[in-house]
Every structure is written in C-alpha cells, then in structure tokens.
Design a protein around this motif. Structure first.
Motif, PDB file in Angstrom:
ATOM      1  N   THR A 222       0.879  -1.307   0.129  1.00  0.00           N
ATOM      2  CA  THR A 222       0.020  -0.102   0.040  1.00  0.00           C
ATOM      3  C   THR A 222       0.829   1.519   0.143  1.00  0.00           C
ATOM      4  O   THR A 222       2.199   1.118   0.081  1.00  0.00           O
ATOM      5  N   LEU A 223       0.314   2.289   0.197  1.00  0.00           N
ATOM      6  CA  LEU A 223       1.296   3.753  -0.021  1.00  0.00           C
ATOM      7  C   LEU A 223       1.895   3.713   1.361  1.00  0.00           C
ATOM      8  O   LEU A 223       2.813   4.516   1.019  1.00  0.00           O
ATOM      9  N   ASN A 224       1.410   2.952   2.285  1.00  0.00           N
ATOM     10  CA  ASN A 224       2.378   2.983   3.650  1.00  0.00           C
ATOM     11  C   ASN A 224       3.630   2.388   3.222  1.00  0.00           C
ATOM     12  O   ASN A 224       4.845   2.421   4.134  1.00  0.00           O
ATOM     13  N   LYS A 225       3.776   1.475   2.196  1.00  0.00           N
ATOM     14  CA  LYS A 225       4.935   0.800   1.942  1.00  0.00           C
ATOM     15  C   LYS A 225       5.651   0.914   0.396  1.00  0.00           C
ATOM     16  O   LYS A 225       6.240   0.505  -0.190  1.00  0.00           O
ATOM     17  N   LYS A 226       5.362   2.301   0.245  1.00  0.00           N
ATOM     18  CA  LYS A 226       5.848   2.829  -0.915  1.00  0.00           C
ATOM     19  C   LYS A 226       7.226   2.790  -1.292  1.00  0.00           C
ATOM     20  O   LYS A 226       7.923   2.528  -2.346  1.00  0.00           O
ATOM     21  N   THR A 227       8.038   3.043  -0.164  1.00  0.00           N
ATOM     22  CA  THR A 227       9.521   2.830  -0.450  1.00  0.00           C
ATOM     23  C   THR A 227       9.909   1.600  -0.582  1.00  0.00           C
ATOM     24  O   THR A 227      10.730   1.324  -1.519  1.00  0.00           O
ATOM     25  N   HIS A 260      -4.433   0.779  -3.642  1.00  0.00           N
ATOM     26  CA  HIS A 260      -4.494   2.142  -2.997  1.00  0.00           C
ATOM     27  C   HIS A 260      -5.267   2.131  -2.139  1.00  0.00           C
ATOM     28  O   HIS A 260      -6.657   2.129  -2.203  1.00  0.00           O
ATOM     29  N   ASP A 261      -5.023   2.272  -0.806  1.00  0.00           N
ATOM     30  CA  ASP A 261      -5.934   2.522   0.392  1.00  0.00           C
ATOM     31  C   ASP A 261      -6.451   3.845   0.652  1.00  0.00           C
ATOM     32  O   ASP A 261      -5.973   4.665   0.115  1.00  0.00           O
ATOM     33  N   LEU A 272       2.721   8.598  -5.808  1.00  0.00           N
ATOM     34  CA  LEU A 272       3.149   7.116  -6.017  1.00  0.00           C
ATOM     35  C   LEU A 272       2.636   6.471  -7.178  1.00  0.00           C
ATOM     36  O   LEU A 272       3.760   5.694  -7.827  1.00  0.00           O
ATOM     37  N   MET A 273       1.704   6.481  -7.887  1.00  0.00           N
ATOM     38  CA  MET A 273       1.443   5.604  -9.188  1.00  0.00           C
ATOM     39  C   MET A 273       2.472   6.250 -10.188  1.00  0.00           C
ATOM     40  O   MET A 273       2.895   5.417 -11.196  1.00  0.00           O
ATOM     41  N   ASP A 274       2.692   7.641 -10.236  1.00  0.00           N
ATOM     42  CA  ASP A 274       3.706   7.957 -11.169  1.00  0.00           C
ATOM     43  C   ASP A 274       4.978   7.526 -10.896  1.00  0.00           C
ATOM     44  O   ASP A 274       5.747   6.952 -11.966  1.00  0.00           O
ATOM     45  N   ASP A 275       5.407   7.667  -9.632  1.00  0.00           N
ATOM     46  CA  ASP A 275       6.582   6.760  -9.211  1.00  0.00           C
ATOM     47  C   ASP A 275       6.934   5.459  -9.641  1.00  0.00           C
ATOM     48  O   ASP A 275       7.934   5.034 -10.311  1.00  0.00           O
ATOM     49  N   LEU A 276       5.728   4.637  -9.573  1.00  0.00           N
ATOM     50  CA  LEU A 276       5.810   3.442  -9.771  1.00  0.00           C
ATOM     51  C   LEU A 276       5.490   2.821 -11.074  1.00  0.00           C
ATOM     52  O   LEU A 276       5.427   1.725 -11.648  1.00  0.00           O
ATOM     53  N   GLY A 277       5.052   3.863 -11.828  1.00  0.00           N
ATOM     54  CA  GLY A 277       4.506   3.428 -13.250  1.00  0.00           C
ATOM     55  C   GLY A 277       3.164   2.949 -13.511  1.00  0.00           C
ATOM     56  O   GLY A 277       3.159   2.160 -14.576  1.00  0.00           O
ATOM     57  N   LYS A 279      -0.789   3.233 -13.977  1.00  0.00           N
ATOM     58  CA  LYS A 279      -1.691   4.062 -14.625  1.00  0.00           C
ATOM     59  C   LYS A 279      -2.945   4.368 -13.687  1.00  0.00           C
ATOM     60  O   LYS A 279      -3.405   3.441 -12.962  1.00  0.00           O
ATOM     61  N   ARG A 280      -3.391   5.608 -13.469  1.00  0.00           N
ATOM     62  CA  ARG A 280      -4.039   5.963 -12.529  1.00  0.00           C
ATOM     63  C   ARG A 280      -5.709   5.317 -12.738  1.00  0.00           C
ATOM     64  O   ARG A 280      -6.353   5.243 -11.787  1.00  0.00           O
ATOM     65  N   VAL A 281      -5.803   4.805 -13.833  1.00  0.00           N
ATOM     66  CA  VAL A 281      -7.324   4.282 -14.088  1.00  0.00           C
ATOM     67  C   VAL A 281      -7.103   2.711 -13.602  1.00  0.00           C
ATOM     68  O   VAL A 281      -8.353   1.962 -13.419  1.00  0.00           O
ATOM     69  N   ARG A 282      -5.970   2.168 -13.328  1.00  0.00           N
ATOM     70  CA  ARG A 282      -6.065   0.941 -13.088  1.00  0.00           C
ATOM     71  C   ARG A 282      -4.786   0.696 -12.131  1.00  0.00           C
ATOM     72  O   ARG A 282      -3.494   0.327 -12.182  1.00  0.00           O
ATOM     73  N   ALA A 283      -4.914   1.097 -10.650  1.00  0.00           N
ATOM     74  CA  ALA A 283      -3.966   1.174  -9.637  1.00  0.00           C
ATOM     75  C   ALA A 283      -4.040   0.033  -8.792  1.00  0.00           C
ATOM     76  O   ALA A 283      -3.356  -0.150  -7.848  1.00  0.00           O
TER      77      ALA A 283
END
Length: 289
Positions: A222-227, A260-261, A272-277, A279-283
């Motif tokens: 999740t976003l809490n584990k983005k690193t 994405h929580d 984060l979605m940009d950083d990980l590549g 697509k915003r329509v399918r996270a």
C-alpha cells in the motif's frame, strides 16, 4: 570500428562513482579552485567508446541525479552518442525525487542532444510465462507453499559446492548480510531485501553473485509501503537484467500486489502511481519495471 558500451544506467553510474572515488582528492585548507573529477571521467569514457546504450534509463538516487548533467554534457561534447530506452519521457525522469530542482537542467541537456521516440509495444516480457522454468510464483495461501520453496532450495543447494550459511556482501565498504545462501543460491525474505535501506548497488551485487534468488513473504503493498515497493521494483529489474531466476512467495497475485488504500491524499496517491509507473485508471497492479 565502432566502440560500444551497453550497461544498465545504475551499473554505469556505480562505475562512475567508483572512478570518482579513485580520483585524487583536493587538499584540505586550499582555497584554490576545487578539483572536478567528472570531466576527466567523461574524457576517459569517450576514449573507450563513442556509443553508449542504456536499457531502462531511470534515475532513483540523489547521488546519481547530482552528477548526470555535468557527466552527459561532457560526454556529448566529446562526441559520444547515447541511445536509451526508458519507461518515462525525459521530462518525467526523477519525478518527485529529492532536490529534483537540481536535476531539471539535465532534462534540458537530454532534450538538446537526443530525439525522443515512443516505442511502447504493450508487452512486459518480465511477466511472460516460460513453461520450461516451472512454477516460480507462489501464494502463501497455497497448501504447503513454504515447504515447496524449502524443497526447491534444498534441491538446488545440493548441487552447489558449498554449505547453507549466512553471507555478508561488501558493497562500497558497507556490509550487507543475507541470512541464508548456498553457493549461487540466495534464500531471502521481502523484509530482508526491501525493508532495509538497500539500493541499486546492493541489488546489482546480489545479481552478480547469485543465479537464483528466493524472495519470500511479499506482503500487500500500500502507500504505507511505497519505499519498499520502489525497492522491490529496483531489485527485480536488476535480477531480470542479469538473467537471475527469481522464485517468489507472496500474499497476493502479482496483478493484485499493490493497492491504493483510502487513508492517503489524492495527490499523494497520484505521485506514488507516477513513481511506480502505474496507470491512474488501474492502480490495482504493480508492474515490475
């Protein structure tokens, strides 16, 4: 005869940092103009090669970001031609990175000397099944999944001229400990590889030393584990590039491993979605790129 160098960018820049460290140091207390190691390094590279090819050009490290403009500007001035593939256009490199304002001038250098072509085929070959390799992705919910990986490791280790033991890797004078390895086989956990402050140099050393790496207990990201998610991407990319067999034990299917929580801001999730590549329509999926 055309001289060609075709490394990964992270491999190339690791070599640059080593060259910089080997250059003469300026003397303490001297107010004279400081010695700049980048220009002679670029000259040395241009003497060796007139064409540099990079597969998957990406910038994730502040130390790399700080030297790229000066390094490549010198390379271009020496007539070196650069060809690179990337998941991002030049203007999105090092997006949201630390001190990115100091990196932005490098984008102008790329746009001045390089032409951008879009070549997306829509196929991620790292996720293509290879029946001859057998099953390599396991779910922790599957019966006896842990035991199956244990058996796979034991069978591979039996063929090694070594004993199963911890290994300590020396990476740029840092010690990186792996708790379980045998010869060219490493049996690691997600926590061991991605919860610690490791980076591309560490993963490249692992890729150099091992031909099979087990990654166990990959959780839901999740976003809490983005690193940790970024580290996993860098790790898998290094292993893939060096043709290392990867055996994975995860809590969820690959396409469901990142979610994405709702506890984070809309902007933060987009970053984060940009950083990980993603697509915003399918996270709901985490491409290993």
């Amino acid at each position: 005869m055309l001289n060609l160098i075709a490394p990964k960018l992270c491999c190339f820049l690791s070599g640059i940092h080593r060259l910089k460290q080997s250059m003469p140091k300026r003397k303490a207390g001297k107010m004279a103009k400081s010695y700049d190691p980048i220009a002679p390094v670029a000259e040395e590279i241009s003497d060796e090669a007139c064409l540099l090819c990079f597969d998957e050009f990406q910038v994730t490290d502040i130390a790399d970001a700080m030297i790229l403009k000066q390094l490549f500007e010198n390379l271009f001035l020496h007539g070196v031609v650069v060809v690179a593939t990337s998941n991002r256009p030049p203007e999105d490199l090092y997006k949201n990175g630390l001190q990115r304002v100091n990196f932005v001038p490098f984008i102008a250098v790329l746009q001045k000397y390089c032409q951008t072509l879009r070549l997306d085929s829509g196929i991620d070959y790292r996720k293509q099944n290879r029946p001859s390799a057998g099953k390599l992705y396991f779910l922790s919910s599957e019966p006896d999944a842990e035991a199956t990986l244990d058996k796979m490791f034991d069978e591979l280790a039996f063929k090694q001229n070594d004993i199963t033991r911890p290994r300590v890797l020396n990476v740029h004078n840092r010690k990186v400990r792996l708790n379980k390895a045998c010869g060219t086989i490493a049996d690691c956990t997600f926590e061991e590889l991605c919860d610690r402050p490791l980076g591309a140099s560490d993963y490249l050393e692992i890729s150099r030393l091992f031909d099979t790496v087990f990654i166990r207990n990959i959780p839901l990201l999740t976003l809490n584990k983005k690193t940790q998610a970024r580290r996993l991407i860098t790790l898998v990319d290094a292993l893939y590039e060096h043709k290392v067999r990867v055996v994975i034990l995860a809590e969820h299917l690959l396409e469901d491993i990142f979610v994405h929580d709702g506890d984070h801001s809309h902007d933060e999730s987009h970053i984060l979605m940009d950083d990980l590549g993603l697509k915003r329509v399918r996270a709901g999926s985490l491409p290993l790129q």
